[in-house]
Write a protein that holds these residues in place. Structure first.
Motif, mmCIF file in Angstrom:
data_model
loop_
_atom_site.group_PDB
_atom_site.id
_atom_site.type_symbol
_atom_site.label_atom_id
_atom_site.label_comp_id
_atom_site.label_asym_id
_atom_site.label_seq_id
_atom_site.Cartn_x
_atom_site.Cartn_y
_atom_site.Cartn_z
ATOM 1 N N PRO A 57 89.912 87.434 8.321
ATOM 2 C CA PRO A 57 90.921 86.980 9.273
ATOM 3 C C PRO A 57 91.392 88.164 10.120
ATOM 4 C CG PRO A 57 91.433 86.276 7.022
ATOM 5 C CD PRO A 57 90.343 87.296 6.929
ATOM 6 N N GLY A 58 91.825 87.893 11.341
ATOM 7 C CA GLY A 58 92.377 88.971 12.153
ATOM 8 C C GLY A 58 93.527 89.637 11.429
ATOM 9 N N GLY A 465 95.830 84.103 8.889
ATOM 10 C CA GLY A 465 95.743 84.983 7.737
ATOM 11 C C GLY A 465 94.694 84.621 6.720
ATOM 12 N N ARG A 466 93.990 83.497 6.934
ATOM 13 C CA ARG A 466 92.918 83.095 6.028
ATOM 14 C C ARG A 466 91.770 82.497 6.836
ATOM 15 N NH1 ARG A 466 97.651 82.130 3.338
ATOM 16 N NH2 ARG A 466 97.748 82.776 1.141
ATOM 17 N N LEU A 475 89.771 86.308 14.112
ATOM 18 C CA LEU A 475 88.777 86.847 13.189
ATOM 19 C C LEU A 475 88.363 88.251 13.587
ATOM 20 C CD1 LEU A 475 86.516 83.659 13.050
ATOM 21 C CD2 LEU A 475 88.051 84.427 11.226
ATOM 22 N N VAL A 476 87.957 89.035 12.602
ATOM 23 C CA VAL A 476 87.431 90.374 12.859
ATOM 24 C C VAL A 476 86.158 90.566 12.035
ATOM 25 C CG1 VAL A 476 89.008 91.349 11.128
ATOM 26 C CG2 VAL A 476 87.888 92.862 12.763
ATOM 27 N N LEU A 503 87.878 88.177 17.516
ATOM 28 C CA LEU A 503 88.164 86.919 18.194
ATOM 29 C C LEU A 503 89.648 86.610 18.067
ATOM 30 C CD1 LEU A 503 85.090 86.675 16.974
ATOM 31 C CD2 LEU A 503 85.299 84.310 17.773
ATOM 32 N N VAL A 504 90.246 86.167 19.152
ATOM 33 C CA VAL A 504 91.635 85.723 19.159
ATOM 34 C C VAL A 504 91.645 84.276 19.628
ATOM 35 C CG1 VAL A 504 93.926 86.043 20.142
ATOM 36 C CG2 VAL A 504 92.522 88.037 19.601
#
Length: 528
Positions: A57-58, A465-466, A475-476, A503-504
């Motif tokens: 998650p980011g 967060g998940r 996402l990272v 990604l945002v």
């Protein structure tokens, strides 16, 4: 838009997958998660082959000061290149709203010491959020409401208790910010005017918070009186019936190694008794804040103009020097705690003095250290920040190991120049690089949890967060074997390596470690 990420190992915020997965993103959310190779190729999708890298998650920066980054034309990429997709702003009692025209000078003097210049066209918190949304967000923007700011709006920068009417004004301002979705209330009790406030005042404001909102505090003291400050913070949260979050927990006195373990044990004892308390850290042994924080609290009474007058008085500067040199002083005394050779100028308005210690400057200026500080503050009209090398590495590791510790950069927005603390550009990759891979202080799964699921839960950031179906696709993608933190104290703005894709809300904003110029973040209203 649809994006398919294939052949990725997932650090999903709680666990590490033992086999590669495919993740399909539709629009802004995660639509499917399946074993690698089972989703198949889909026409018109953007395809990212993770090639066995880690998808997480980011990351969530729990302690940011990017309060007006969305308003600036320059893209602040300091966090997004670390894999941070959400920042919690409004920390240490500083937020960019509300503003009372009657006390606008005090507001400006408060924020201009740490933030780059910014025209403020708003008054209440609602219009501030409106101004932010007219711009664009590099990262998602969550926030706390700052006690220093609302105190200035209600009563200016004076050293006194609020009147009944002023207290009611502060309570109303907290309520208005909560309606706009702030995650809670922050205090900065080493800074004026928060340093002038009583526990009773802060408790009354914290009682305005819903039970699952957060009372976050930069406490009155992080060194000799750390235990007493922790007790005050926990007592306020317990009395208010709200969550408690300790900002950048540290022992800022290298003369007391191991003390932080005792403090954490005391915090755990309170947690067992029902106090809901968490903490964040930045993974460095140096702090950073405004240079004026070196001065005793009484010098700040009345605001910046009065402070400058006092700095022009040799008698008052010498009185401050005597108090700073007193081992029994009760305020946060960085000069005494760290030693003047460990207090280094980070930035000034003119960019003079940057990178030099107060000790070396005092020799070149032929002044004592406090007079040197006074001279710099006068010349720079108080616009100066510092880095203070004051902590022990063992204490950083102790705090990081704690299961309820999160990561915060405490980073300032772009625009101040100078040599800022590298934490603003390197905190998250430093954890992955130094504390996970090199030193094995914590596991990779735990590091990701501290950066994602844990802060999302604490700050009310729902569906973030998940890596879950239906969650927002922040996402990272990174390589845990090669991620490197490049930012140093001499070159603090260098971007990391190994944070490959970000990604945002499903939009690809970092590709091959490069910022693509797409601001895809949003203002996030916390859910209590």
């Amino acid at each position: 838009m649809r994006t398919l990420i294939t052949n990725a190992f997932l650090a999903d915020g709680e666990n590490l997958s033992t086999e590669p997965k495919d993740v399909l993103i539709e629009g802004q959310t995660i639509a499917h998660i399946a074993r690698a190779g089972t989703l198949g190729a889909r026409l018109g999708e953007h395809h990212v082959n993770a090639d066995g890298r880690m998808l997480a998650p980011g990351f969530i920066d729990t302690h940011a000061h990017a309060d007006h980054s969305p308003l600036r034309t320059e893209d602040d990429t300091s966090k997004i290149l670390q894999g941070v997709t959400t920042e919690v702003n409004g920390n240490c009692g500083f937020s960019m709203a509300p503003i009372n025209e009657l006390h606008s000078d005090d507001f400006n003097s408060l924020v201009e010491r740490i933030f780059p210049p910014q025209e403020c066209t708003w008054s209440d918190y609602s219009s501030y959020v409106g101004a932010l949304e007219e711009g664009e967000f590099v990262t998602n923007f969550a926030s706390l409401i700052g006690h220093n700011t609302i105190r200035v709006a209600a009563m200016g920068a004076e050293d006194r208790d609020p009147s009944k009417a002023e207290m009611a004004t502060m309570e109303r301002l907290v309520d208005e910010a909560l309606e706009m979705g702030v995650a809670g209330l922050s205090t900065g009790l080493i800074y004026p005017p928060g340093v002038f406030s009583s526990s009773e005042e802060i408790t009354r404001l914290a009682k305005r918070l819903p039970p699952n909102a957060v009372y976050a505090s930069h406490m009155r003291n992080e060194s000799r009186y750390l235990s007493e400050s922790v007790r005050e913070t926990l007592a306020i949260a317990e009395s208010a019936g709200t969550k408690c979050h300790i900002s950048h927990l540290k022992m800022a006195d290298r003369r007391q190694p191991g003390k932080l373990a005792e403090v954490l044990a005391e915090i755990d004892s309170n947690r067992v008794q029902g106090v809901r308390v968490t903490q964040d850290i930045y993974p460095y042994t140096a702090a950073s804040t405004m240079l004026a924080a070196l001065l005793p609290p009484w010098m700040h009474d009345g605001g910046s103009r009065v402070l400058l007058d006092r700095l022009n008085s040799p008698e008052l500067v010498q009185a401050a020097s005597r108090q700073i040199g007193d081992p029994q002083s009760t305020f946060e005394n960085y000069g005494l705690q760290a030693g003047w050779d460990n207090v280094v100028i980070a930035s000034t308005g003119s960019h003079r003095f940057e990178g030099q210690s107060i000790e070396s400057l005092s020799h070149s200026l032929r002044l004592d250290p406090v007079s040197t500080v006074a001279s710099i503050l006068r010349e720079e009209n108080l616009k100066a920040t510092m880095i203070v090398h004051a902590m022990n590495e063992s204490d950083v590791e102790t705090a990081l190991r704690h299961p309820l510790t999160m990561i915060g950069t405490d980073g300032l927005p772009v625009g101040t120049g100078g040599r800022p603390h590298p934490r603003g550009y390197g905190s998250f990759p430093r954890v992955l690089d130094h504390y996970v891979r090199q030193q094995s202080v914590i596991s990779l799964a735990d590091a990701v949890r501290k950066m994602t699921a844990l802060p999302a839960d604490v700050f009310g950031l729902v569906n973030r967060g998940r890596i879950r179906v239906g969650h927002v696709a922040d996402l990272v993608l990174f390589d845990p074997t090669t991620v490197v933190d490049n930012a140093t104290f001499t070159q603090p703005t260098l971007a990391p390596l190994g944070i490959d894709e970000v990604l945002v809300s499903g939009e690809h904003v970092v590709e091959n470690g490069q910022w693509m110029g797409r601001r895809a973040g949003k203002y996030i209203a916390a859910q209590h």
